[in-house]
Enzyme design. Sequence first.
Site, PDB file in Angstrom:
ATOM      1  N   ASP A  22      38.693  45.708  31.614  1.00 41.68           N
ATOM      2  CA  ASP A  22      37.683  46.760  31.415  1.00 41.68           C
ATOM      3  C   ASP A  22      37.393  47.495  32.731  1.00 41.68           C
ATOM      4  OD1 ASP A  22      35.910  48.293  29.999  1.00 41.68           O
ATOM      5  OD2 ASP A  22      34.292  46.814  30.000  1.00 41.68           O
ATOM      6  N   HIS A  39      43.474  54.729  32.880  1.00 43.38           N
ATOM      7  CA  HIS A  39      44.280  53.876  32.000  1.00 43.38           C
ATOM      8  C   HIS A  39      45.687  53.668  32.576  1.00 43.38           C
ATOM      9  CE1 HIS A  39      41.128  53.769  29.107  1.00 43.38           C
ATOM     10  NE2 HIS A  39      41.213  55.029  28.768  1.00 43.38           N
ATOM     11  N   LEU A 133      56.532  32.886  30.954  1.00 39.87           N
ATOM     12  CA  LEU A 133      55.119  33.154  30.675  1.00 39.87           C
ATOM     13  C   LEU A 133      55.039  33.876  29.328  1.00 39.87           C
ATOM     14  CD1 LEU A 133      52.286  34.314  32.951  1.00 39.87           C
ATOM     15  CD2 LEU A 133      52.782  35.713  30.946  1.00 39.87           C
TER      16      LEU A 133
HETATM   17  C1  IPE Z   1      36.766  46.067  25.365  1.00 37.25           C
HETATM   18  O1  IPE Z   1      36.275  47.024  26.243  1.00 37.25           O
HETATM   19  C2  IPE Z   1      38.113  46.472  24.849  1.00 37.25           C
HETATM   20  C3  IPE Z   1      39.190  46.523  25.840  1.00 37.25           C
HETATM   21  C4  IPE Z   1      39.097  46.214  27.092  1.00 37.25           C
HETATM   22  C5  IPE Z   1      40.480  46.924  25.325  1.00 37.25           C
HETATM   23  P1  IPE Z   1      35.297  48.191  25.756  1.00 37.25           P
HETATM   24  O2  IPE Z   1      35.046  49.036  26.940  1.00 37.25           O
HETATM   25  O3  IPE Z   1      35.861  48.862  24.560  1.00 37.25           O
HETATM   26  O4  IPE Z   1      34.004  47.379  25.308  1.00 37.25           O
HETATM   27  P2  IPE Z   1      32.490  47.819  25.247  1.00 37.25           P
HETATM   28  O5  IPE Z   1      32.427  49.066  24.422  1.00 37.25           O
HETATM   29  O6  IPE Z   1      32.028  48.052  26.644  1.00 37.25           O
HETATM   30  O7  IPE Z   1      31.780  46.643  24.632  1.00 37.25           O
HETATM   31  C1  IPE Z   2      39.196  49.504  29.294  1.00 41.81           C
HETATM   32  O1  IPE Z   2      38.612  50.446  30.135  1.00 41.81           O
HETATM   33  C2  IPE Z   2      40.381  50.075  28.537  1.00 41.81           C
HETATM   34  C3  IPE Z   2      40.152  50.274  27.105  1.00 41.81           C
HETATM   35  C4  IPE Z   2      39.068  49.938  26.471  1.00 41.81           C
HETATM   36  C5  IPE Z   2      41.230  50.887  26.351  1.00 41.81           C
HETATM   37  P1  IPE Z   2      37.467  51.441  29.638  1.00 41.81           P
HETATM   38  O2  IPE Z   2      38.102  52.713  29.225  1.00 41.81           O
HETATM   39  O3  IPE Z   2      36.620  50.788  28.623  1.00 41.81           O
HETATM   40  O4  IPE Z   2      36.674  51.639  30.974  1.00 41.81           O
HETATM   41  P2  IPE Z   2      35.104  51.884  31.113  1.00 41.81           P
HETATM   42  O5  IPE Z   2      34.413  50.694  30.496  1.00 41.81           O
HETATM   43  O6  IPE Z   2      34.792  53.141  30.371  1.00 41.81           O
HETATM   44  O7  IPE Z   2      34.867  51.991  32.578  1.00 41.81           O
HETATM   45 MG    MG Z   3      34.911  49.699  28.786  1.00 43.77          MG
END
Ligand code: IPE
Ligand code: IPE
Ligand code: MG
Length: 238
Positions: A22, A39, A133
């Site tokens: 995240d 990303h 792995l």
């Molecule tokens: C969880 O992160 C999903 C992934 C990392 C793929 P999100 O960014 O979607 O989760 P919330 O919305 O903060 O709970």
């Molecule tokens: C995690 O990073 C990737 C996905 C959920 C696909 P985020 O896109 O949720 O990053 P933040 O939480 O907005 O910083």
């Molecule tokens: Mg996120």
Amino acid sequence: MAGQTGPEQALGEAKSLAIIMDGNGRWAARRGLPVAEGHREGTRALRRTVEAAIDLGVQSLTVYAFSTENWTRPAEEVRALMEIFGETIDRELPDLARQGVRTRFIGRHDRTPPELDERMRAMERQTEANDRLALWIAFDYGGRAELVAAARRLIEAGARPEEVDEALFASHLYAPELPDPDLLIRTSGELRISNFLLWQLAYSELVFVDTLWPDFGADDLRDALEAYASRRRRFGGR
Ligand code: IPE
Ligand code: IPE
Ligand code: MG
């Protein structure tokens, strides 16, 4: 690294890891970059982390790449993510395959663009003989969706109520052979599970780090495994 001894082997005994990757959006926003760049940088962190995990003796790594709820993001971000997943399969995963990584995908199949789904299946077929792995990529994955799918399969299989126990239920999950994570790491400072591996995380140790996922690397992984090594797991016993 089986059979080797040395400082690496003295670290945490976590053999099965899970990571909620995240913070890509915040990483990009802090740099004034489009979210897609966060990303894209995240896929580089994934590659680094898998390589570090191999060196640290991890056997199984499950990463949360795209949740069942992430479809609700702006269409442009979802489109960019699909493109970046395709690029990752073509550019990052083959290199990991050469290092002995077996890649599999867990999640729903019915909403993935067919062309991307075919690349995922091809990657699974191409790496099925690898055993250094096991990398599980959770894509269009939700823990609740997985539990509902398992219940549906149990009913379809004609299970009688009295024969349903934890073992039979678990055998109907997306990947019954996926080991329960010893350790879950979530990056970016968020303190929640966000619908990841609800069944499998029942007794996992949790480590939350402030590092944003695109900045995560070998040192962070080592720190998390060290934290794990100092935990005492009780599983409800004394
Ligand atoms: C969880 O992160 C999903 C992934 C990392 C793929 P999100 O960014 O979607 O989760 P919330 O919305 O903060 O709970
Ligand atoms: C995690 O990073 C990737 C996905 C959920 C696909 P985020 O896109 O949720 O990053 P933040 O939480 O907005 O910083
Ligand atoms: Mg996120």
